[in-house]
Design an enzyme around this catalytic site. Structure first.
Site, mmCIF file in Angstrom:
data_model
loop_
_atom_site.group_PDB
_atom_site.id
_atom_site.type_symbol
_atom_site.label_atom_id
_atom_site.label_comp_id
_atom_site.label_asym_id
_atom_site.label_seq_id
_atom_site.Cartn_x
_atom_site.Cartn_y
_atom_site.Cartn_z
ATOM 1 N N ASP A 40 0.820 -1.223 0.000
ATOM 2 C CA ASP A 40 0.000 0.000 0.000
ATOM 3 C C ASP A 40 0.851 1.270 0.000
ATOM 4 O O ASP A 40 0.320 2.372 -0.049
ATOM 5 C CB ASP A 40 -0.996 -0.001 1.178
ATOM 6 C CG ASP A 40 -0.335 -0.138 2.536
ATOM 7 O OD1 ASP A 40 0.672 -0.860 2.645
ATOM 8 O OD2 ASP A 40 -0.817 0.486 3.503
ATOM 9 N N HIS A 72 8.235 -1.310 12.749
ATOM 10 C CA HIS A 72 7.141 -1.910 11.981
ATOM 11 C C HIS A 72 7.482 -3.378 11.739
ATOM 12 O O HIS A 72 8.542 -3.840 12.150
ATOM 13 C CB HIS A 72 6.989 -1.112 10.678
ATOM 14 C CG HIS A 72 5.722 -1.379 9.932
ATOM 15 N ND1 HIS A 72 4.503 -1.515 10.550
ATOM 16 C CD2 HIS A 72 5.473 -1.544 8.592
ATOM 17 C CE1 HIS A 72 3.584 -1.730 9.632
ATOM 18 N NE2 HIS A 72 4.147 -1.756 8.442
ATOM 19 N N ASP A 90 5.154 3.368 8.331
ATOM 20 C CA ASP A 90 4.256 2.802 9.322
ATOM 21 C C ASP A 90 5.071 2.473 10.569
ATOM 22 O O ASP A 90 6.174 1.982 10.452
ATOM 23 C CB ASP A 90 3.650 1.513 8.784
ATOM 24 C CG ASP A 90 2.695 1.740 7.624
ATOM 25 O OD1 ASP A 90 2.467 2.868 7.221
ATOM 26 O OD2 ASP A 90 2.184 0.731 7.102
ATOM 27 N N HIS A 120 -3.227 7.668 7.456
ATOM 28 C CA HIS A 120 -3.131 6.200 7.416
ATOM 29 C C HIS A 120 -4.189 5.554 8.323
ATOM 30 O O HIS A 120 -3.883 4.742 9.185
ATOM 31 C CB HIS A 120 -1.696 5.790 7.819
ATOM 32 C CG HIS A 120 -1.303 4.405 7.392
ATOM 33 N ND1 HIS A 120 -1.517 3.304 8.181
ATOM 34 C CD2 HIS A 120 -0.703 3.949 6.269
ATOM 35 C CE1 HIS A 120 -1.051 2.224 7.568
ATOM 36 N NE2 HIS A 120 -0.561 2.587 6.398
HETATM 37 ZN ZN ZN Z 1 3.167 -1.236 6.437
#
Ligand code: ZN
Length: 319
Positions: free
Chosen positions: A66, A139, A210, A268
């Site tokens: 993504d 992450h 992220d 997000h």
């Molecule tokens: Zn991710």
């Protein structure tokens, strides 16, 4: 400096939010720097007033789909449009192999106009106006947060005053403009700083996604004008955030508070908080504001102009 959000949903697109991408416009040099490039980013760009032809750099946080599935389409379109400018891409070490394989199997030739750089924590780019650095976040796979620092600019040189003081034109003006002290042929010592206006303090923008809450995000975001931080989950779903190594709204706010930033913009978001559900994005906003009041929610096509500020006028007390 102007930030335009092109995708603000996590994982999958929704009707109103595409997957991750943020454009940073640098109008003074007619450049656009892109941060992440989820699927459909080029379509979002076409619907925005960000010019694809001005994209010179793309910074990729991590290799989850993504955040990168839009790269090949965008790069191929840039090539087809005859964009003469080279594009530099920064990201995790696997990014070069991924793009090479995509280009090979889809028979795309970039003719060396796409350069990919693997990043490591620290400074990864510097020119006369900007520095870009990154830190490793926390992450499921290696993910980098980016910090863009605009360098301080000397204030405007007061040429009228220099002329009135009888300073002869020449290289000495350059020295004075840089704030240096010079001695004139007649023996007078002139302090350049007194002929220059206030220094324009450079702005700092930080992009963290992220990640679950981590100290390195706080280090990276120190004193930033704007922190863009992921807030995939509501506080109530903190266990999901810990399991999947994403952030809650309250974690994003704690990073903003710990780093002493001016503005937090959350992005997000999990599609589970869409209108009609028990918890909605306004709840995430309230949770974050309880910790860090200067918080706003991003939405697709939202543009945020990063205000100028000047440390010389910082309030040190109120009486
Ligand atoms: Zn991710």
């Amino acid at each position: 400096m102007e930030i335009t959000f092109l995708g603000t949903s996590s994982g999958v697109p929704t009707r109103s939010r595409n997957v991750s991408s943020v454009a940073l416009r640098l109008p003074q040099r007619a450049e656009v720097w892109l941060f992440d490039c989820g699927e459909g980013t080029q379509h979002q760009l076409l619907r925005s007033d960000v010019k694809i032809s001005q994209i010179t750099r793309i910074f990729v946080t991590h290799m989850h789909g993504d955040h990168i599935y839009g790269l090949m389409g965008l790069l191929a379109s840039c090539g087809l449009a005859g964009n003469a400018q080279a594009i530099e891409i920064y990201g995790p070490p696997d990014l070069a192999d991924y793009l090479k394989a995509c280009a090979r199997y889809s028979h795309v030739k970039f003719s060396n106009r796409v350069r990919v750089y693997g990043v490591n924590p620290g400074i990864l780019y510097e020119d006369e106006e900007f520095t870009v650095s990154c830190e490793l976040l926390k992450h499921r796979i290696p993910a980098f947060g980016y910090r863009i620092t605009e360098k301080d600019r000397p204030g405007r040189f007061n040429i009228e005053r220099a002329t009135a003081l009888g300073i002869p034109p020449g290289p000495v003006y350059g020295q004075l403009k840089r704030g240096e002290t010079v001695t004139l042929p007649d023996g007078r010592r002139i302090r350049g700083k007194e002929l220059c206006g206030e220094t324009e303090t450079g702005r700092k923008v930080v992009y963290c996604t992220d990640t679950v809450f981590c100290e390195s995000a706080i280090d990276l975001a120190q004193d930033a004008d704007v922190l863009i931080h992921e807030a995939t989950f509501a506080h109530q779903d903190a266990q999901l955030a810990f399991d999947r190594l994403h952030s809650t709204s309250t974690m994003a706010a704690q990073v903003a508070l710990g780093a002493g930033v001016k503005q937090l913009i959350m992005t997000h978001f999990s599609p589970r908080y869409a209108p009609g559900n028990d918890i909605q994005l306004d709840d995430l906003l309230s949770e974050a504001r309880a910790i860090f009041p200067h918080t706003i929610l991003s939405r697709d096509f939202m543009t945020y102009e990063v205000p100028r500020r000047n440390i010389n006028r910082e309030i040190i007390g109120v009486v």
